[in-house]
Design an enzyme around this catalytic site. Structure first.
Site, PDB file in Angstrom:
ATOM      1  N   CYS A  25      41.391  38.508  32.784  1.00 21.01           N
ATOM      2  CA  CYS A  25      40.705  37.227  32.704  1.00 21.01           C
ATOM      3  C   CYS A  25      39.866  37.153  31.440  1.00 21.01           C
ATOM      4  CB  CYS A  25      39.795  37.041  33.918  1.00 21.01           C
ATOM      5  SG  CYS A  25      40.735  36.524  35.348  1.00 21.01           S
ATOM      6  N   PRO A  26      39.778  36.023  30.795  1.00 23.81           N
ATOM      7  CA  PRO A  26      40.366  34.735  31.210  1.00 23.81           C
ATOM      8  C   PRO A  26      41.713  34.427  30.573  1.00 23.81           C
ATOM      9  CG  PRO A  26      38.803  34.380  29.433  1.00 23.81           C
ATOM     10  CD  PRO A  26      38.913  35.870  29.618  1.00 23.81           C
TER      11      PRO A  26
END
Ligand SMILES: Cc1cc2nc3c(=O)[nH]c(=O)nc-3n(C[C@H](O)[C@H](O)[C@H](O)COP(=O)(O)OP(=O)(O)OC[C@H]3O[C@@H](n4cnc5c(N)ncnc54)[C@H](O)[C@@H]3O)c2cc1C
Lengths: 77, 407
Positions: free
Chosen positions: A15-16
């Site tokens: 992430c992200p």
């Protein structure tokens, strides 16, 4: 034109990044197309489906293997 | 597109600690069980890096590790998993309907274990920075991406402070916005003293978020001092919100009883206002929302669903038969009045073998069957004909009354 199914490889990405890539890729697709996002970082399971549903798309997830998933997004609009 | 229709004994909505535990109980009871989860199996517990108060793990465990073990155990008992969101339910009646985007699931029992989702501040600009744009609810998910950066944490409860401390392992600076006066926090004392002593943590007291701003990505959180109303812009790379959770119960509105905040009301057997529908975990109105209590709820709900289904089967296969008239004696073994009537019932049974089916139901052991007959007290006799209840005798139960009723 027939709806197409597009694969987006986000394996190995944390992430992200997977969500950023998913957002970008989806803008290039047409309504009715299906985007299959491959992920293996569980964090992406928490934001990609939720984001896509909030945008109004249909979402299902397949657990391909332990800790590996395909998020299937049908572009609705 | 026509939806597929599938049948199950139990459908569990939500794959957090409560749903997975309910799954383990239902699976072990050999019920055909489906668990539907819209996001990551494991639920909110996977949002934390450290669970130190769940018994059996003296060295602690990450939320993800712990929930992966729950998941594995549920799979072992043949619980089936479907990763999608439940869009709507129809729960009245004996066959309950749980609907997803592609499929209609028909089921005998439903366990609602949808848990909660993070509460938002409601401040200006918030919607623009959700997901990958700077506002986060999950420190374990986004900590690494904030290595060397400045982040804000909003809140001062256990989650806020514990996750804030976890973030200091990555970020250079963790700024905590606290609603209360200086030195006052909602978290436990251990967390509080550790946080106050942490050199990377900085506290801004008496503040709430007024606005989130930035070009495309979050760049600044504007705090408002509650005492002076002064606005304080703070430059950050990300902002983590830990200001509580709200229940995932929108799809049950006007169907299941809930309190003013939307938490489902159950009794101690996890039964909701609809028969065969149970609720477990954080989705319930309850005193303590933790993994340990979610597990307890899930076990009760799973067991309750098993009993409910068994009771339905007894009801249909033994009681509501139409091959001959039936007499159901609803009694309570501890009540002398009921015991006094037993010889009359047994005499009648012996004299009418092959003509009338006599069944005794102890209301204490299975109030459910009595309730299905429309009987709420004992002693009582329910007469069945053509597979239907046609007479209920409450007062003056005696042989003549019964004979008269049958004829
Ligand atoms: C940051 C943080 C730290 C925590 N620390 C601790 C701790 O140290 N110790 C502790 O004991 N507890 C801790 N908790 C609390 C703990 O996580 C919860 O009590 C627990 O997760 C509750 O489990 P649950 O199964 O009731 O609900 P949840 O874990 O919320 O699971 C519910 C699941 O249902 C799914 N769902 C909801 N609606 C639908 C739908 N319509 N269709 C399909 N699926 C749906 C959700 O996606 C979710 O996965 C913490 C929580 C957080 C957020």
């Amino acid at each position: 034109m027939m709806a197409q199914e597009v694969l987006l490889d986000c394996l190995g990405e944390a992430c992200p990044v997977p969500l950023v890539k998913t957002e970008k890729k989806l803008t290039t697709l047409a309504v009715g197309d299906i985007l299959v996002v491959q992920i293996d970082h569980s964090c992406a399971m928490k934001n990609i489906p939720e984001w896509a549903r909030k945008e109004g798309h249909n979402v299902e997830i397949e657990e391909v293997d332990d800790g590996e998933w395909e998020v299937i997004i049908e572009k609705v609009k | 597109m026509k939806k597929k229709v599938e049948q199950y004994d139990v459908v569990i909505i939500g794959g957090g600690a409560a749903g997975l535990t309910a799954g383990i109980y239902c699976g072990r009871a050999r019920l055909k069980t489906l668990l539907i989860e819209k996001s990551l199996v494991g639920g909110l517990a996977t949002y934390t890096n450290e669970i130190e108060n769940y018994p059996g793990f003296p060295d602690g465990a990450t939320g993800l590790e712990l929930m992966n073990l729950f998941h594995k155990q549920a799979k072992k008992f043949d619980v089936r998993f479907k990763l999608t969101d439940v869009k709507s339910v129809r729960l009245e009646g004996e066959t309950k309907i749980v609907e997803t985007f592609r499929t209609i699931y028909e089921t005998k029992a439903v366990i609602v274990a949808g848990g909660g989702k993070p509460r938002l501040t409601g401040a200006k600009g918030e919607e623009d920075y959700l997901y990958d744009k700077g506002i986060s609810f999950c420190a374990t998910c986004d900590a690494a991406a904030n290595t060397g950066k400045t982040v804000m944490v909003v809140g001062s409860g256990d989650a806020a402070i514990e996750e804030g401390m976890f973030l200091t392992k990555f970020a250079d600076k963790v700024i905590v916005s606290v609603l209360h006066d200086e030195g006052r926090m909602d978290c436990n004392e251990i967390a509080k003293s550790e946080a106050l002593a942490n050199p990377k943590m900085e506290f801004i007291w008496n503040t709430v978020v007024d606005e989130f701003t930035g070009e495309g990505r979050l760049e600044e959180v504007i705090l408002r001092n509650l005492k002076t109303d002064a606005l304080l812009p703070v430059k950050v790379d990300a902002c983590f919100l830990f200001i509580g959770y709200i229940p995932n119960t929108e799809i049950f509105k006007d169907i299941l009883n809930m309190n003013n905040s939307g938490y489902l009301i159950t009794n101690e057997k996890m039964e909701t206002n609809i028969e065969g529908v149970f609720a477990a975990g954080d989705v319930r109105d309850k005193f303590l929302k933790q993994v340990a209590t979610a597990v307890g709820d899930g076990a009760i709900a799973g067991y309750g669903a098993e009993k409910y289904i068994a009771e339905s089967e007894t009801f249909h296969n033994q009681i509501m038969q139409d091959d001959m008239p039936g007499l159901v004696f609803v009694w309570n073994a501890v009540d002398p009045k009921c015991r006094d009537l037993m010889p009359i019932i047994e005499k009648y049974e012996a004299e009418n073998q092959g003509k009338v089916r006599v069944i005794k139901v102890d209301i204490y052991k299975s109030a459910g069957i009595a309730n299905r007959l429309g009987v709420f007290e004992a002693p009582c006799v329910a007469m069945i004909k053509d597979g239907k209840v046609f007479k209920i005798i409450k007062d003056r139960i005696c042989e003549d009354e019964i004979i008269a009723a049958i004829e």
